[in-house]
Design an enzyme around this catalytic site. Structure first.
Site, PDB file in Angstrom:
ATOM      1  CG  ASN A   1     -73.710  96.180  32.260  1.00 34.26           C
ATOM      2  OD1 ASN A   1     -73.304  96.493  33.702  1.00 34.26           O
ATOM      3  ND2 ASN A   1     -73.625  97.461  31.709  1.00 34.26           N
TER       4      ASN A   1
ATOM      5  CE  LYS B   1     -76.575  99.564  32.247  1.00 40.99           C
ATOM      6  NZ  LYS B   1     -77.322 100.718  31.485  1.00 40.99           N
TER       7      LYS B   1
ATOM      8  CG  HIS C   1     -71.495 101.434  29.870  1.00 44.65           C
ATOM      9  ND1 HIS C   1     -72.070 102.394  30.199  1.00 44.65           N
ATOM     10  CD2 HIS C   1     -72.282 100.479  29.498  1.00 44.65           C
ATOM     11  CE1 HIS C   1     -73.417 102.022  30.080  1.00 44.65           C
ATOM     12  NE2 HIS C   1     -73.507 100.793  29.565  1.00 44.65           N
TER      13      HIS C   1
ATOM     14  CD  GLU D   1     -73.831  99.689  25.763  1.00 44.78           C
ATOM     15  OE1 GLU D   1     -74.606  98.396  25.653  1.00 44.78           O
ATOM     16  OE2 GLU D   1     -73.477 100.214  26.206  1.00 44.78           O
TER      17      GLU D   1
ATOM     18  N   GLY E   1     -80.940 102.873  28.474  1.00 42.30           N
ATOM     19  CA  GLY E   1     -81.815 102.749  29.529  1.00 42.30           C
ATOM     20  C   GLY E   1     -83.026 103.970  29.233  1.00 42.30           C
TER      21      GLY E   1
ATOM     22  CB  SER F   1     -83.742 100.556  24.571  1.00 39.39           C
ATOM     23  OG  SER F   1     -83.540 101.623  25.492  1.00 39.39           O
TER      24      SER F   1
HETATM   25  P1  PGA Z   1     -80.091  99.164  28.531  1.00 37.97           P
HETATM   26  O1  PGA Z   1     -78.527  99.371  28.945  1.00 37.97           O
HETATM   27  O2  PGA Z   1     -80.285  97.698  28.045  1.00 37.97           O
HETATM   28  O3  PGA Z   1     -80.640  99.324  29.887  1.00 37.97           O
HETATM   29  O4  PGA Z   1     -80.406 100.159  27.781  1.00 37.97           O
HETATM   30  C1  PGA Z   1     -77.594  98.881  27.969  1.00 37.97           C
HETATM   31  C2  PGA Z   1     -76.236  99.132  28.363  1.00 37.97           C
HETATM   32  O5  PGA Z   1     -75.927 100.137  29.138  1.00 37.97           O
HETATM   33  O6  PGA Z   1     -75.235  98.278  28.430  1.00 37.97           O
END
Ligand code: PGA
Length: 235
Positions: A23, A25, A109, A158, A164, A194
């Site tokens: 993803n 983003k 999300h 999640e 993040g 993460s």
């Molecule tokens: P991250 O995000 O791997 O940066 O923690 C995961 C997500 O938001 O799908």
């Protein structure tokens, strides 16, 4: 390039399907997304793991074209979908307008729930639009109590605290939540939050976890390939 990325292990130990979903983003312009694909795509040729890339809307046509031309074994997903059909909805992108480019769409999300006030009702409408557009919704849930419509076949657990932050859930708890999500319905469950190349294996070896949804760690193609390589080594 990394050598022999996908040489098969002597004793494969995971028979289930495994998914690795990237993803991006709101990162990577068209050029950057194509560079990522040019690096990652050729390395997936022997991958036993299913790989999905979700770039921004503006990248979708170019990424899809590049995937088709090169014949890369990678599926394409959108990061969002309108809750409405095509029509007078300024700024929206209806499912039917992207269905030629994508196989999947992320829905629910937590960044959309938090920053765009998406409720379970809005998310349910988006899932309906995805289905009507022949796009598979990948529903993100924050815990085992989030509503999961019956039509959903793939879910990503999640937890907000893990997204993040550099602080993932424990693999044991993620496995427990995934098990609860599977109790009442036949869904595949990914874990996201993460995850990177140093901790991905802990999650992938859990019985109830069918793959990983990656944010930050997907942006660097080398790190992403390391993760795909680890997943392949478990197949
Ligand atoms: P991250 O995000 O791997 O940066 O923690 C995961 C997500 O938001 O799908």
């Amino acid at each position: 390039m990394i050598d022999s990325l996908f040489s098969l292990p002597e004793v494969p130990n995971l028979s289930k399907d495994l998914w690795i979903v990237a993803n991006f983003k709101s990162n990577k312009n068209i050029q950057q997304a194509l560079e990522w694909l040019g690096y990652v795509g050729p390395e997936l040729r022997k991958s036993l793991v299913k790989v999905v890339v979700c770039p921004t809307f503006v990248c979708l046509p170019e990424i899809k074209k590049a995937v088709l031309v090169a014949g890369f074994p990678i599926l394409v997903g959108a990061q969002d979908i309108s809750r409405f059909d095509v029509g007078a909805y300024t700024g929206e992108v209806a499912g039917k307008l992207i269905s030629e480019f994508v196989d999947f769409v992320l829905v629910g999300h937590s960044e959309r729930r938090q920053n765009f006030q998406e409720t379970d009702q809005v998310i349910a409408e988006k899932i309906t639009q995805a289905k009507n557009s022949q796009i598979k919704p990948l529903l993100c849930v924050q815990n085992e109590n989030t509503a999961v419509p019956d039509s959903v076949e793939i879910v990503a657990y999640e937890p907000i605290f893990a997204i993040g932050t550099g602080h993932p859930d424990t693999a044991g708890n993620a496995n427990k939540v995934a098990g609860l999500l599977k109790k009442d319905r036949p869904v595949q469950v990914l874990y996201g939050g993460s995850v990177h190349s140093k901790n991905v294996e802990e999650f992938l070896v859990q019985d109830n976890i069918d793959g990983i949804l990656l944010g930050r760690a997907s942006l660097d193609p080398e790190e992403f390939l390391k993760i795909v390589k680890i997943a392949n080594s478990l197949k």
